[in-house]
Design a protein around this motif. Structure first.
Motif, PDB file in Angstrom:
ATOM      1  N   ARG A  55       4.003  -6.605  -7.481  1.00 12.89           N
ATOM      2  CA  ARG A  55       3.105  -6.526  -6.173  1.00 12.89           C
ATOM      3  C   ARG A  55       1.885  -7.311  -6.604  1.00 12.89           C
ATOM      4  O   ARG A  55       1.537  -7.528  -7.819  1.00 12.89           O
ATOM      5  N   VAL A  56       1.212  -7.658  -5.599  1.00  7.52           N
ATOM      6  CA  VAL A  56      -0.106  -8.357  -5.613  1.00  7.52           C
ATOM      7  C   VAL A  56      -1.107  -7.998  -4.659  1.00  7.52           C
ATOM      8  O   VAL A  56      -0.764  -7.516  -3.777  1.00  7.52           O
ATOM      9  N   GLN A  57      -2.201  -8.233  -4.997  1.00  7.49           N
ATOM     10  CA  GLN A  57      -3.489  -7.668  -4.269  1.00  7.49           C
ATOM     11  C   GLN A  57      -4.791  -8.769  -4.627  1.00  7.49           C
ATOM     12  O   GLN A  57      -4.792  -9.103  -5.754  1.00  7.49           O
ATOM     13  N   VAL A  58      -5.298  -9.331  -3.331  1.00  4.95           N
ATOM     14  CA  VAL A  58      -6.414  -9.871  -3.553  1.00  4.95           C
ATOM     15  C   VAL A  58      -7.604  -9.046  -3.203  1.00  4.95           C
ATOM     16  O   VAL A  58      -7.485  -8.303  -2.041  1.00  4.95           O
ATOM     17  N   VAL A  59      -8.663  -8.787  -4.007  1.00  2.00           N
ATOM     18  CA  VAL A  59      -9.952  -7.920  -3.498  1.00  2.00           C
ATOM     19  C   VAL A  59     -11.032  -8.805  -3.375  1.00  2.00           C
ATOM     20  O   VAL A  59     -11.469  -9.856  -4.100  1.00  2.00           O
ATOM     21  N   MET A  60     -11.658  -8.499  -2.261  1.00  3.37           N
ATOM     22  CA  MET A  60     -13.085  -9.225  -1.695  1.00  3.37           C
ATOM     23  C   MET A  60     -14.033  -8.646  -1.618  1.00  3.37           C
ATOM     24  O   MET A  60     -14.414  -8.319  -0.623  1.00  3.37           O
ATOM     25  N   PRO A  61     -14.721  -8.418  -2.776  1.00  4.91           N
ATOM     26  CA  PRO A  61     -15.880  -7.624  -2.732  1.00  4.91           C
ATOM     27  C   PRO A  61     -17.182  -8.296  -2.467  1.00  4.91           C
ATOM     28  O   PRO A  61     -17.156  -9.604  -2.217  1.00  4.91           O
ATOM     29  N   GLY A  62     -17.979  -7.600  -1.553  1.00  4.85           N
ATOM     30  CA  GLY A  62     -19.245  -8.368  -1.056  1.00  4.85           C
ATOM     31  C   GLY A  62     -20.364  -8.295  -2.534  1.00  4.85           C
ATOM     32  O   GLY A  62     -19.681  -8.399  -3.377  1.00  4.85           O
ATOM     33  N   ALA A  97       0.244 -16.337  -0.971  1.00  9.12           N
ATOM     34  CA  ALA A  97       1.401 -17.315  -1.346  1.00  9.12           C
ATOM     35  C   ALA A  97       2.308 -16.418  -2.330  1.00  9.12           C
ATOM     36  O   ALA A  97       3.578 -16.498  -2.255  1.00  9.12           O
ATOM     37  N   LEU A  98       1.739 -16.119  -3.432  1.00  9.77           N
ATOM     38  CA  LEU A  98       2.259 -15.145  -4.458  1.00  9.77           C
ATOM     39  C   LEU A  98       3.019 -13.798  -3.666  1.00  9.77           C
ATOM     40  O   LEU A  98       4.276 -13.388  -3.955  1.00  9.77           O
ATOM     41  N   ALA A  99       2.269 -13.153  -2.671  1.00 11.21           N
ATOM     42  CA  ALA A  99       3.042 -12.074  -2.012  1.00 11.21           C
ATOM     43  C   ALA A  99       4.407 -12.437  -1.369  1.00 11.21           C
ATOM     44  O   ALA A  99       5.291 -11.744  -1.340  1.00 11.21           O
ATOM     45  N   GLN A 100       4.173 -13.689  -0.605  1.00  6.95           N
ATOM     46  CA  GLN A 100       5.330 -14.215  -0.117  1.00  6.95           C
ATOM     47  C   GLN A 100       6.472 -14.414  -1.102  1.00  6.95           C
ATOM     48  O   GLN A 100       7.669 -13.991  -1.106  1.00  6.95           O
ATOM     49  N   GLU A 101       6.050 -14.992  -2.427  1.00  4.25           N
ATOM     50  CA  GLU A 101       7.115 -15.489  -3.349  1.00  4.25           C
ATOM     51  C   GLU A 101       7.952 -14.076  -4.142  1.00  4.25           C
ATOM     52  O   GLU A 101       8.879 -14.247  -4.284  1.00  4.25           O
ATOM     53  N   PHE A 102       6.955 -13.039  -4.039  1.00  2.00           N
ATOM     54  CA  PHE A 102       7.384 -11.836  -4.568  1.00  2.00           C
ATOM     55  C   PHE A 102       7.914 -10.917  -3.621  1.00  2.00           C
ATOM     56  O   PHE A 102       8.288  -9.678  -4.074  1.00  2.00           O
ATOM     57  N   ALA A 103       8.064 -11.019  -2.266  1.00  3.85           N
ATOM     58  CA  ALA A 103       8.430 -10.216  -1.292  1.00  3.85           C
ATOM     59  C   ALA A 103       9.812  -9.454  -1.565  1.00  3.85           C
ATOM     60  O   ALA A 103      10.841 -10.314  -1.923  1.00  3.85           O
ATOM     61  N   GLY A 104       9.917  -8.523  -1.611  1.00  8.08           N
ATOM     62  CA  GLY A 104      11.050  -7.642  -2.023  1.00  8.08           C
ATOM     63  C   GLY A 104      11.759  -7.525  -3.218  1.00  8.08           C
ATOM     64  O   GLY A 104      12.412  -6.690  -3.627  1.00  8.08           O
ATOM     65  N   THR A 106       9.111  -5.724 -12.447  1.00 10.87           N
ATOM     66  CA  THR A 106       7.999  -4.897 -12.079  1.00 10.87           C
ATOM     67  C   THR A 106       7.094  -5.234 -12.531  1.00 10.87           C
ATOM     68  O   THR A 106       7.066  -6.116 -13.535  1.00 10.87           O
ATOM     69  N   GLY A 107       5.812  -5.009 -12.036  1.00 12.14           N
ATOM     70  CA  GLY A 107       4.206  -5.308 -12.503  1.00 12.14           C
ATOM     71  C   GLY A 107       3.302  -5.501 -11.093  1.00 12.14           C
ATOM     72  O   GLY A 107       4.007  -5.677 -10.193  1.00 12.14           O
ATOM     73  N   THR A 108       1.920  -5.366 -11.396  1.00 18.49           N
ATOM     74  CA  THR A 108       1.020  -5.702 -10.582  1.00 18.49           C
ATOM     75  C   THR A 108       0.051  -6.756 -10.971  1.00 18.49           C
ATOM     76  O   THR A 108      -0.448  -6.829 -11.985  1.00 18.49           O
ATOM     77  N   ILE A 109      -0.409  -7.730 -10.002  1.00 19.52           N
ATOM     78  CA  ILE A 109      -1.299  -8.695 -10.272  1.00 19.52           C
ATOM     79  C   ILE A 109      -2.312  -8.586  -9.134  1.00 19.52           C
ATOM     80  O   ILE A 109      -2.095  -8.442  -7.919  1.00 19.52           O
ATOM     81  N   GLU A 120      -1.825  -2.209   0.501  1.00 17.59           N
ATOM     82  CA  GLU A 120      -2.795  -3.557   0.937  1.00 17.59           C
ATOM     83  C   GLU A 120      -2.684  -4.723   0.230  1.00 17.59           C
ATOM     84  O   GLU A 120      -2.710  -4.570  -1.124  1.00 17.59           O
ATOM     85  N   LEU A 121      -2.534  -5.777   0.812  1.00 19.28           N
ATOM     86  CA  LEU A 121      -2.364  -7.223   0.236  1.00 19.28           C
ATOM     87  C   LEU A 121      -3.927  -7.458  -0.080  1.00 19.28           C
ATOM     88  O   LEU A 121      -4.179  -8.103  -1.111  1.00 19.28           O
ATOM     89  N   VAL A 122      -4.627  -7.498   1.098  1.00 21.71           N
ATOM     90  CA  VAL A 122      -6.045  -7.896   1.080  1.00 21.71           C
ATOM     91  C   VAL A 122      -6.953  -6.593   1.161  1.00 21.71           C
ATOM     92  O   VAL A 122      -6.748  -5.957   1.869  1.00 21.71           O
ATOM     93  N   THR A 123      -7.757  -6.492   0.336  1.00 16.76           N
ATOM     94  CA  THR A 123      -8.658  -5.239   0.288  1.00 16.76           C
ATOM     95  C   THR A 123     -10.085  -5.942   0.197  1.00 16.76           C
ATOM     96  O   THR A 123     -10.410  -6.454  -0.555  1.00 16.76           O
ATOM     97  N   ILE A 124     -10.913  -5.471   1.354  1.00 18.62           N
ATOM     98  CA  ILE A 124     -12.268  -5.834   1.450  1.00 18.62           C
ATOM     99  C   ILE A 124     -13.095  -4.484   1.267  1.00 18.62           C
ATOM    100  O   ILE A 124     -13.154  -3.544   2.533  1.00 18.62           O
ATOM    101  N   PRO A 125     -13.969  -4.072   0.239  1.00 22.22           N
ATOM    102  CA  PRO A 125     -14.400  -2.643   0.014  1.00 22.22           C
ATOM    103  C   PRO A 125     -15.001  -2.285   1.109  1.00 22.22           C
ATOM    104  O   PRO A 125     -15.142  -0.802   1.423  1.00 22.22           O
ATOM    105  N   SER A 126     -15.920  -3.049   1.616  1.00 16.91           N
ATOM    106  CA  SER A 126     -16.916  -2.696   2.426  1.00 16.91           C
ATOM    107  C   SER A 126     -16.637  -2.883   4.021  1.00 16.91           C
ATOM    108  O   SER A 126     -17.336  -2.460   4.807  1.00 16.91           O
ATOM    109  N   LEU A 127     -15.541  -3.390   4.062  1.00 20.92           N
ATOM    110  CA  LEU A 127     -15.051  -3.588   5.752  1.00 20.92           C
ATOM    111  C   LEU A 127     -14.723  -2.616   6.160  1.00 20.92           C
ATOM    112  O   LEU A 127     -13.851  -1.688   6.036  1.00 20.92           O
TER     113      LEU A 127
END
Length: 266
Positions: free
Chosen positions: A181-188, A170-177, A136-139, A228-235
């Motif tokens: 959990r992993v997430q990448v955040v792309m703020p402006g 790539a981490l998301a693929q590694e930890f699938a199932g 368990t865990g979240t990155i 979400e795997l990819v979060t873009i806060p303002s999109l």
């Protein structure tokens, strides 16, 4: 599907005393999360920890570490390995330098790469090892919209943030199932001190392009809740990112073949 970040353990946040890191700390504390705050300045860490503990009634500990140094990185890695209460890493610490590569100081570039990329990679690796062992865990890795909005003065910063996206995918693929959990955040652009002395000052940016860190952190956590795997806060329309990703996937069958493409034939 909605996924909750209800209190299950401690969230370790790097760069936690200012900007987006401080906003993450406040939002997670408001959700009842215990925290481990990581930054360089011990006094600021202790002040932030006392404030959060008093306001939200959570346990807040601190770790002073310079993540641009091997010693600082190792201290956080060791804590991730040794403390089973930590089940979330917010890989937020970083800095920015902008300017033509031809005029750059190589030592400053090396420092930026170490701070933004080496530390992110090493801490994520330490968290991945610890979390996978517990199931368990979240990155959460913080990238930037400048990974996509490429600037001629941002070769190293933007290129590094593009790495963070691919790294997290790539981490998301590694930890699938798995339970990790992993997430990448792309703020402006955010209203933070990261711009000070970076080569681009905050007041040079259009006001309508700058978001408050608290709003970005809230959006990022909402994206995490939503899975979400990819979060873009303002999109405005997440389908635009999905279309971008689908276009990338469509390239894959032609990326590695036995023969060059016909347009290169002589």
């Amino acid at each position: 599907m909605t996924m909750s970040t209800a209190k299950a353990g401690t969230a370790l946040i790097t760069g936690a005393t200012a900007g987006l890191g401080a906003a993450y700390a406040e939002e997670l504390a408001a959700r009842g999360r215990d925290l481990l705050l990581v930054a360089r300045d011990q006094a600021r860490l202790e002040s932030a920890a006392a404030n959060l503990a008093e306001r939200f009634g959570v346990e807040v500990s601190v770790l002073s570490a310079d993540l641009a140094t091997p010693k600082g990185m190792r201290s956080v890695e060791d804590r991730l390995a040794a403390d089973p209460s930590i089940d979330m890493l917010v890989n937020n610490a970083g800095s920015a330098l902008f300017g033509p590569l031809s005029a750059a100081d190589p030592d400053q570039l090396e420092w930026l790469i170490t701070f933004n990329l080496t530390s992110t990679t090493r801490l994520a690796a330490a968290a991945a090892k610890a979390f996978s062992g517990r199931g368990t865990g979240t990155i959460v890795n913080i990238s930037s919209a400048l990974a996509l909005n490429i600037l001629p003065v941002g070769a190293v910063y933007g290129g590094g943030k593009a790495y963070v996206i691919a790294f997290t995918q790539a981490l998301a693929q590694e930890f699938a199932g798995s339970g990790v959990r992993v997430q990448v955040v792309m703020p402006g652009a955010l209203e933070t001190a990261i711009w000070d002395g970076s080569g681009i000052e905050l007041d040079q940016l259009p006001k309508e392009a700058v978001m408050a860190p608290r709003d970005a952190a809230r959006a990022a956590l909402a994206g995490l809740d939503a899975g979400e795997l990819v979060t873009i806060p303002s999109l405005p329309d997440h389908a635009q990112w999905e279309a971008y990703e689908n276009a990338r996937q469509a390239l894959l069958p032609g990326l590695s073949l036995t023969s060059p493409a016909g347009r290169y034939a002589r």
